[in-house]
Design an enzyme around this catalytic site. Structure first.
Site, PDB file in Angstrom:
ATOM      1  N   ARG A 102       0.818  -1.218   0.000  1.00  0.00           N
ATOM      2  CA  ARG A 102       0.000   0.000   0.000  1.00  0.00           C
ATOM      3  C   ARG A 102       0.847   1.262   0.000  1.00  0.00           C
ATOM      4  NH1 ARG A 102      -3.345   1.697  -2.657  1.00  0.00           N
ATOM      5  NH2 ARG A 102      -4.268  -0.379  -2.464  1.00  0.00           N
ATOM      6  N   LYS A 137       2.408  24.532  -2.144  1.00  0.00           N
ATOM      7  CA  LYS A 137       1.051  24.008  -1.941  1.00  0.00           C
ATOM      8  C   LYS A 137       1.078  22.492  -2.089  1.00  0.00           C
ATOM      9  CE  LYS A 137      -1.007  28.308  -3.564  1.00  0.00           C
ATOM     10  NZ  LYS A 137      -1.804  28.988  -4.593  1.00  0.00           N
ATOM     11  N   LYS A 169       5.799  38.181   0.143  1.00  0.00           N
ATOM     12  CA  LYS A 169       4.482  38.168  -0.485  1.00  0.00           C
ATOM     13  C   LYS A 169       3.663  39.373  -0.008  1.00  0.00           C
ATOM     14  CE  LYS A 169       2.909  34.344  -1.901  1.00  0.00           C
ATOM     15  NZ  LYS A 169       2.189  33.061  -2.071  1.00  0.00           N
ATOM     16  N   GLU A 202       6.759  39.626  -4.356  1.00  0.00           N
ATOM     17  CA  GLU A 202       5.468  39.525  -5.043  1.00  0.00           C
ATOM     18  C   GLU A 202       4.899  40.916  -5.270  1.00  0.00           C
ATOM     19  OE1 GLU A 202       2.125  36.595  -4.013  1.00  0.00           O
ATOM     20  OE2 GLU A 202       1.409  38.474  -3.181  1.00  0.00           O
ATOM     21  N   ASP A 224       1.737  38.643  -9.712  1.00  0.00           N
ATOM     22  CA  ASP A 224       0.660  37.788  -9.219  1.00  0.00           C
ATOM     23  C   ASP A 224      -0.701  38.230  -9.749  1.00  0.00           C
ATOM     24  OD1 ASP A 224      -0.191  35.587  -7.569  1.00  0.00           O
ATOM     25  OD2 ASP A 224      -1.044  37.059  -6.206  1.00  0.00           O
TER      26      ASP A 224
END
Length: 285
Positions: A102, A137, A169, A202, A224
């Site tokens: 698995r 992410k 950011k 950013e 962005d």
């Protein structure tokens, strides 16, 4: 191994943690039903179409479970696969094969899905000069394997974590009081620590791009959620003084147009957070 984060120690630590989660005190199903002395073999059967990823990791998982298991590799990482293909066969103690099954499948199915989607997007921007990047992410505790799969699929890794690159950011800029303040504070911090980390900033609009150019002291400007005309204008404004990266909501339909604006990099979070795992199975034979 193609990346600094792919260390033998790191991979082994991941495997041991994953086995502890799944096996813990023992694989009682296999221990109860299969004689300890029984030996057998199984094949990794492909039931889907795409890019194979995780073969090297599978070998390490089998070896961690039982060093006497033998793997005969037929298809390597990065191979194009289709329904009915056999990626490898594994031979040895039957209990050990079933205990590893698995974890091998969970890793390979996920990695192959990521590699497949990565390759599909990378092909869409061929010839533009832009490089396809992943993001942070990722699935907690599985980032190493997901970024490895991006490499196998022909993408490029962005920073691995918060520690190996500075990315200022929108929230960093807002909390710092502005672009100049954020960049100046970052330089003081890095000088104090003696760390030569690259700095990416950013930006949300052309005014912020201009502020970034006036302030300087950075390595890359992220653009962005810029619409294509504004993205093109921003790239022309930056004029090669800094690397450029487009980000935000980029899809199969838009990625070619984004690449043709002249950006150096295109980051796509969906490479690791929104893709379908490939269907693979381990079958006794």
């Amino acid at each position: 191994m193609k990346a600094s984060y792919l260390t033998q120690e790191g991979i082994r630590a991941f495997i041991r943690q994953a086995l502890q989660e799944d096996v813990a005190e023992g694989d009682h199903s296999s221990l109860a039903s299969i004689p300890e002395s029984a030996t057998n073999q199984a094949k990794l059967l492909v039931k889907d179409r795409g890019v194979l990823a995780g073969v090297e990791l599978a070998w390490k998982i089998f070896h961690e479970v039982d060093p006497t298991l033998r793997l005969e590799v037929i298809l390597q990482d990065g191979a194009q696969i289709s329904h009915g293909d056999i990626a490898f066969t594994v031979h040895g103690k039957a209990q050990s094969i079933l205990t590893a099954e698995r974890l091998v499948l969970n890793c390979m199915q996920r990695m192959s899905g990521i590699a497949t989607y990565t390759q599909s997007l990378a092909k869409l921007i061929e010839g533009t000069g832009a490089k396809l990047l992943d993001t942070r992410k990722t699935t907690p505790n599985f980032r190493m394997m997901e970024k490895w799969a991006v490499l196998i699929g022909g993408g490029t890794n962005h920073r691995f974590g918060l520690y190996d690159m500075i990315m200022l950011k929108d929230n960093h800029v807002d909390y710092a009081g502005g672009i100049r303040q954020a960049i100046d504070a970052t330089h003081r911090y890095l000088e104090k620590l003696g760390k030569p980390l690259k700095i990416e900033l950013e930006t949300r609009n052309l005014d912020e791009v201009r502020q970034a150019l006036e302030t300087g002291g950075i390595d890359r400007i992220m653009l962005d959620n810029f619409e294509i005309p504004l993205l093109r204008e921003a790239v022309e404004l930056i004029a090669g003084r800094y690397e450029t990266e487009a980000s935000g909501g980029i899809t199969e339909k838009t990625i070619r147009a984004v690449a043709e604006t002249g950006v150096n990099f295109i980051s796509v979070g969906a490479l690791t957070h929104s893709n379908r795992s490939l269907d693979l199975s381990l079958k006794a034979f």
